[in-house]
Structures are given as C-alpha cells and as structure tokens.
Design an enzyme around this catalytic site. Structure first.
Site, PDB file in Angstrom:
ATOM      1  N   LYS A   1      -1.306   2.791  -5.784  1.00 60.39           N
ATOM      2  CA  LYS A   1      -2.363   2.298  -6.669  1.00 60.39           C
ATOM      3  C   LYS A   1      -2.452   0.782  -6.556  1.00 60.39           C
ATOM      4  CE  LYS A   1       0.393   0.162  -9.749  1.00 60.39           C
ATOM      5  NZ  LYS A   1       0.306  -1.290 -10.065  1.00 60.39           N
TER       6      LYS A   1
ATOM      7  N   ASP B   1       3.852   3.871 -15.281  1.00 65.17           N
ATOM      8  CA  ASP B   1       2.758   4.164 -14.354  1.00 65.17           C
ATOM      9  C   ASP B   1       2.729   5.627 -13.907  1.00 65.17           C
ATOM     10  OD1 ASP B   1       1.869   1.565 -14.421  1.00 65.17           O
ATOM     11  OD2 ASP B   1       2.815   0.972 -12.535  1.00 65.17           O
TER      12      ASP B   1
END
Length: 299
Positions: A8, A136
């Site tokens: 990401k 995350d």
C-alpha cells in the site's frame, strides 16, 4: 491456497493526537498497489506452524517473531484449528519501507486460513482480529482505496482512486517507525492550528478527487505529516521527491513513516524514463530498491 499480499501507499496521512494508551489517532487515505508478496498456505500433518521465506528477506525472522506466524497462531487459537500449517512466502515488497509489507502478509495469512477452515467468517470479524496484529492489517484485508481513522481500525471504503503508474524509490538508509512517532510527538506539528487546517483541506480535496475521479486534484493534494520529521533525519527523502517531480511525476510523496518515496505517473513510458534516470542510484547503493508498479483501481 495461494494468496497475493498487496503493498500500500498513503495518498494522505495525518496524525491528529497521541492517545493516553500510547497509540496515535490518525486520518489517512490508503491505496493498494499491484506490487505484492506471494503467500501459499498448506496443511501439514504435525500440529505446528512452519514458515518458509524466500525473496526479499534480509533481517526477516522465520519464527514466532514473524507477523505471519503470529497471524496463523492467532487463527489457530481463536477458532480451535488443530491442523498444522505451512506458510511459504515469496517476498517482493521491500521490508521496513512504509509500504505495509508485513501487514499485507499477515492479512493474507488470515484470509487464507479463513478460506481453508472457516469460510463463513465475515470480513469485519477478520479485520477485528487483524487489528490485534497491527493498525494497517485491517486495511490490507479490505484492500483498494479507503479512508482510515482511529488507530487504523475505522475504515471507510472509497470509490477506486484514479489509476496511476507508480515508481517506488527506497533509500538505503532506513528509519525506525517508533523513533518517527516519538519525533512527531515532540515536533509540535499536531498542535499547530494552521498546519492542522492545511492538512484538513488537503484531505478534503483528496476525498473529493477520489469521488469525482479528478486526477490532477488528487496528485496535487498528496500530503504526509511524517515527511517533515523523517525528512530531517534523511534529507535524501525530500531530494528524491523533488527529483521525481523533475522526472515528470504528477505527484510524489513519502509513504507511511518512510523512507520509501513514490512518484505517480500518467503513462508507463513516463514511469520507465524516471526509472532509467534513477537506476544509477540503485547501482551505486544510494537506493536499496527501485520498483515499477501501479495502483489497483478495481476497474
């Protein structure tokens, strides 16, 4: 069971406050990119967890300290899974890079074990479990484009962001996420009212650009509160960002707490030319990684 663990980047990253429990309140727009680790999960006869690593694995432990091992252990304990597990991970995401590689791997293990042992398990329960491994991890279970709030557990899925080609450049010198959060606590950036106002304006513009598919607005409003503190420790980060702009990037930003800097490009040839321009830095050792990829648009 083969699963892709996608890296990401952050399109916007703000840290709002430090909580009494030591965690930080954040507001981020997270974006999945096509760079990924390849995770294979298999059952084995013995009731144990076996972890095999290949690829980008410097300093990555292959035992109970590894987040993939912890994810498998958590699933076995939580759902009474008696079968042994072998996890084979081919690592392509640079480690300690601000790209969420460890979180993506943990999420892939959780998703894979759900498919093998408890396919009825809903995403929200899996994401709650993932939060125990890292802030995350819930996003890496969701993937795509999302607004992340709280400590990372409050996720709002967004329309897929406009697609870009992405060049990732990681300096050879690393940073400690723990040290960077301590530096942000001492910087005064979170308490500065003018800075907070400006970052909110950028965040609002990013959310609007995603909703309306406005490429120029998105690339023009990228921001990361960590750039200032990480950039002080590694001046190369800001130089890299400026170089990417000079190489026709529509936007450039450090991802996460660093040190990787990414550039967004409209076309693959533009990205390839920037890659060739930065290649000498990879050969000289100034950069440890230089990777071409693109955003996952869902289209």
């Amino acid at each position: 069971m083969d699963i892709k663990a996608f890296a990401k980047i952050n399109l916007g990253l703000d840290v709002l406050a430090r909580r009494p429990d030591g965690y930080h309140e954040v507001r981020m727009i997270m974006q999945s990119i096509e760079l990924h680790d390849e995770i294979r999960i298999e059952t084995i006869t013995e009731d144990r967890i076996e972890l095999l690593l290949s690829g980008q694995t410097p300093d990555v432990p292959a035992d109970g300290r590894n987040i993939m091992y912890k994810a498998a252990e958590l699933m076995k304990e939580r759902y009474g899974i008696g079968s042994g597990i072998r996890i084979s991970a081919a690592k392509h995401i640079p480690s300690q890079a601000g790209l969420g590689g460890g979180s993506a791997d943990a999420a892939a293990v959780l998703r894979g074990m759900r498919e093998l042992f408890c396919p009825e398990l809903p995403d929200n329960e899996l994401m709650e479990l993932g939060l125990r491994l890292g802030a995350d991890v819930p996003f890496c279970i969701m993937n795509g484009t999302a607004l992340s709030e709280g400590i990372g557990e409050k996720l709002t899925g967004l329309r897929p962001a406009p697609g870009f080609f992405v060049l990732l450049a990681k300096p050879s010198e690393g940073v400690s996420t723990k040290d960077i959060y301590e530096a942000i606590d001492q910087s005064g950036l979170m308490e500065d009212p003018e800075g907070r106002k400006i970052r909110k304006e950028h965040m609002d513009a990013l959310l609007q650009s995603v909703e309306n598919q406005e490429r120029d607005m998105l690339s023009g409003n990228l921001f990361n509160i960590f750039e200032e503190v990480t950039g002080r420790r590694l001046p190369q980060i800001m130089k890299l960002r400026d170089r990417l702009y000079g190489l026709s990037a529509k936007g450039a930003l450090m991802s996460g707490s660093g040190p990787t800097v990414y550039g967004l490009f409209d076309t693959e040839p533009d990205m390839d030319r920037a890659y060739e321009a930065l290649l000498p830095d990879l050969h000289s050792g100034e950069l440890s990684d230089l990777v071409r990829t693109k955003t996952i648009t869902g289209e």
